[in-house]
Design a protein around this motif. Sequence first.
Motif, mmCIF file in Angstrom:
data_model
loop_
_atom_site.group_PDB
_atom_site.id
_atom_site.type_symbol
_atom_site.label_atom_id
_atom_site.label_comp_id
_atom_site.label_asym_id
_atom_site.label_seq_id
_atom_site.Cartn_x
_atom_site.Cartn_y
_atom_site.Cartn_z
ATOM 1 N N UNK A 124 0.880 -1.127 -0.118
ATOM 2 C CA UNK A 124 -0.081 0.043 0.214
ATOM 3 C C UNK A 124 0.779 1.134 -0.070
ATOM 4 N N UNK A 125 2.105 1.413 0.751
ATOM 5 C CA UNK A 125 2.907 2.359 0.907
ATOM 6 C C UNK A 125 3.597 2.640 -0.630
ATOM 7 N N UNK A 126 4.033 1.632 -1.180
ATOM 8 C CA UNK A 126 4.499 1.455 -2.678
ATOM 9 C C UNK A 126 3.920 2.228 -3.503
ATOM 10 N N UNK A 127 2.543 1.692 -3.425
ATOM 11 C CA UNK A 127 1.600 1.946 -4.508
ATOM 12 C C UNK A 127 0.774 3.408 -4.200
ATOM 13 N N UNK A 128 1.251 4.045 -2.929
ATOM 14 C CA UNK A 128 0.590 5.228 -2.608
ATOM 15 C C UNK A 128 -0.797 5.337 -2.597
ATOM 16 N N UNK A 129 -1.480 4.040 -1.848
ATOM 17 C CA UNK A 129 -3.064 4.072 -1.775
ATOM 18 C C UNK A 129 -3.471 5.036 -0.770
ATOM 19 N N UNK A 130 -4.473 5.937 -1.453
ATOM 20 C CA UNK A 130 -5.155 7.134 -0.538
ATOM 21 C C UNK A 130 -6.184 6.578 0.284
ATOM 22 N N UNK A 131 -6.679 5.660 0.023
ATOM 23 C CA UNK A 131 -8.162 5.030 0.776
ATOM 24 C C UNK A 131 -8.535 3.457 0.093
#
Length: 316
Positions: free
Chosen positions: A109-116
């Motif tokens: 999730x951090x690598x993909x920069x997931x906002x929500x």
Amino acid sequence: MTQQPFSRPGAIDLSALKRPAAPAAPAGAPTGGPGGPAGGSAYSVHVTEQDFQQVIESSMSAPVLLAFYSRTRMPESGQLADDLETLSGEFEGRFLVGLVDIDAAPQIAQAMQIPSIPLVVAVLDGRPMPLFQDALPIAELRTALTTVVQQFTTQGITTRHQPRRAEAPAAVDEDAEPPVDPRYAPAQDALGEGDIDTAVAEYQKLVDANPADVEAVAGLAMAKVLLRTQGVDLNEARAAAAADPDDIDAQTLVADLDMLGGHVDDAFARLVDVVRRTVGDERTKARDHLLGLFSAVGNDDERVLTGRRALASALF
């Protein structure tokens, strides 16, 4: 939401995933952990930090849909993941669903920069593109996925994933002659007569009628290789490519000639190198040409699988 899921469109920052806690497991292998049963279905996998890169690389052969969810933070997102897993089989490999539990795999999730969450992202040739951020009812989700697949087809993306699980094959009579499909006869006859233009036209008719016809797609790709190299002097082409390594047309032409000469690995390596050292339109042109050569050889060929991995590495 107006917030964009990716600050760098077209790229995934995998630096946080380069320190796996355990040896990488094959994509689709049982992994356990919270958030659902391990292993996935025939066309879905539960993604871990260890096999994330491998799942991304599989998008070089056919689209991948990454579904980010958390059953503890938002149960609706977990239901969306379940529904995607259920529906994945209906589309028979037109995409692979990668289920990412952000509680079990926070680095992804951090690598993909997931906002929500929930968030479903399509990955094509290693490139992410957000699809939707709503927990749709399964009927609406089926409709949305049908639209996505239709868009893939419109863009010429017709390859399929192989099932991750399959029933034992039926017994085959090895002495029997393979059936001849009359649909391909006009194109094959034209090739036999040296009429490459007609062969291209006949294969194109088949692909237009059924973009998922893998044999027709492969035949069309190879016929186009023959058309592009018709009347070309091999020595002159190699000399031109050596004299100007940045000439994309010269490099793709030699790659085509290598294909015809049986030097498939050399053709792939040449274009992967071009992709690695170019940017913008030139990179796209070289990548698209290489994908066409992959289609000509066939996605199940080990050389293509190796080439796709090399291409994924070059793109990142």
